[in-house]
Scaffold this motif. Sequence first.
Motif, PDB file in Angstrom:
ATOM      1  N   TYR A 175      -5.972   6.139  -5.979  1.00 58.71           N
ATOM      2  CA  TYR A 175      -6.479   6.420  -4.631  1.00 58.71           C
ATOM      3  C   TYR A 175      -7.553   7.504  -4.624  1.00 58.71           C
ATOM      4  O   TYR A 175      -7.654   8.306  -3.691  1.00 58.71           O
ATOM      5  N   VAL A 202      -8.718  -0.276  -4.268  1.00 58.85           N
ATOM      6  CA  VAL A 202      -8.334   1.093  -4.631  1.00 58.85           C
ATOM      7  C   VAL A 202      -8.869   1.430  -6.023  1.00 58.85           C
ATOM      8  O   VAL A 202      -8.672   0.668  -6.973  1.00 58.85           O
ATOM      9  N   TYR A 228      -2.990   6.606   0.613  1.00 63.42           N
ATOM     10  CA  TYR A 228      -4.170   5.991   1.247  1.00 63.42           C
ATOM     11  C   TYR A 228      -4.694   6.869   2.377  1.00 63.42           C
ATOM     12  O   TYR A 228      -5.880   7.197   2.431  1.00 63.42           O
ATOM     13  N   VAL A 279     -11.204   4.404  -1.798  1.00 64.32           N
ATOM     14  CA  VAL A 279     -10.610   3.200  -1.210  1.00 64.32           C
ATOM     15  C   VAL A 279     -11.648   2.474  -0.359  1.00 64.32           C
ATOM     16  O   VAL A 279     -12.589   3.090   0.153  1.00 64.32           O
ATOM     17  N   LEU A 283       0.823  -1.209   0.000  1.00 65.35           N
ATOM     18  CA  LEU A 283       0.000   0.000   0.000  1.00 65.35           C
ATOM     19  C   LEU A 283       0.858   1.262   0.000  1.00 65.35           C
ATOM     20  O   LEU A 283       1.878   1.334   0.691  1.00 65.35           O
TER      21      LEU A 283
END
Length: 295
Positions: A49, A45, A15, A52, A10
Amino acid sequence: MIQYIKRKDLDVEKYDACIENSIQSRIYAFSWYLDIVAENWGVLVLDDYKAVMPIPWKKKYGIKYCAQPLFSQQLGVFSIEKITESLQEQMITIVSDKFVKFSLNFNADNSLTSKNIVSMKNYILELNLPYETLFKSFSKGRKHAVKVGEKKNLSIKNTTIAALINIQNKFYNYPGFSAKKLSEISKTTLKTNNGLVLGVFKDDVLIGGGLFLKSNNRITYLFSAFIDEGRKLQAASFLIKSIIKRNENSNFILDFEGGNLPNTAIFFKGFGAKFEEYQQFTSRKFPFNLGFFNK
């Protein structure tokens, strides 16, 4: 394009920025929070982004299943801009098809139409008015409870989560309670000034208290515990009244984080809080190929 990204792969900065700036932002969805409460987790995702959907999961007998983590009332889809119901449903389908069991609470800003949805209850209170005005909206019972605490000269001071956990262990019996996770949440949020542990005292004796979390414009009443005397002296009402008064005339929303139990709903509603619906999605199946989630 929607893709599933494992926790280790990630882009944490992107995020967390999505969670921070999303329409639906909740403290439960930040990476550091999920690292504490979820045994494992990954993320669906959208594009780079733009949206999410964190997926907490566990493994039993070699099979992965999605389950709502402790101390996280609402997860679901988080997006920078408003997204369609069909996109939300698409994300749900992608995930639920890959798990034998999928059970997740979506946030109140998500809107789902699936037949596998159960409506859940929460209560919130906007704190954008003076305390005196907010107090007028309290029910007769809550007004009386607050006055009991004032007459008994209760006081509010900072305390420790360890002290409240001791009360929890002595006076409550909640299966699945995790002192370790709660302690870690408290430790992390106190360091970043996103947490506040308040105790209610009678003659310098701790009779209860709670942990409050702050994120964006939301104050979440995450945890509380009271001894028997504290309940008799209406310490819970006195504590909530104090947090309301501390944050009067602000853009904060007090999230009571509860309401599914009738007595709890009546209690929170008594502070003038309004009903907030969120949805729980549950599906069960046994696919022959569990796909990329098991890789």
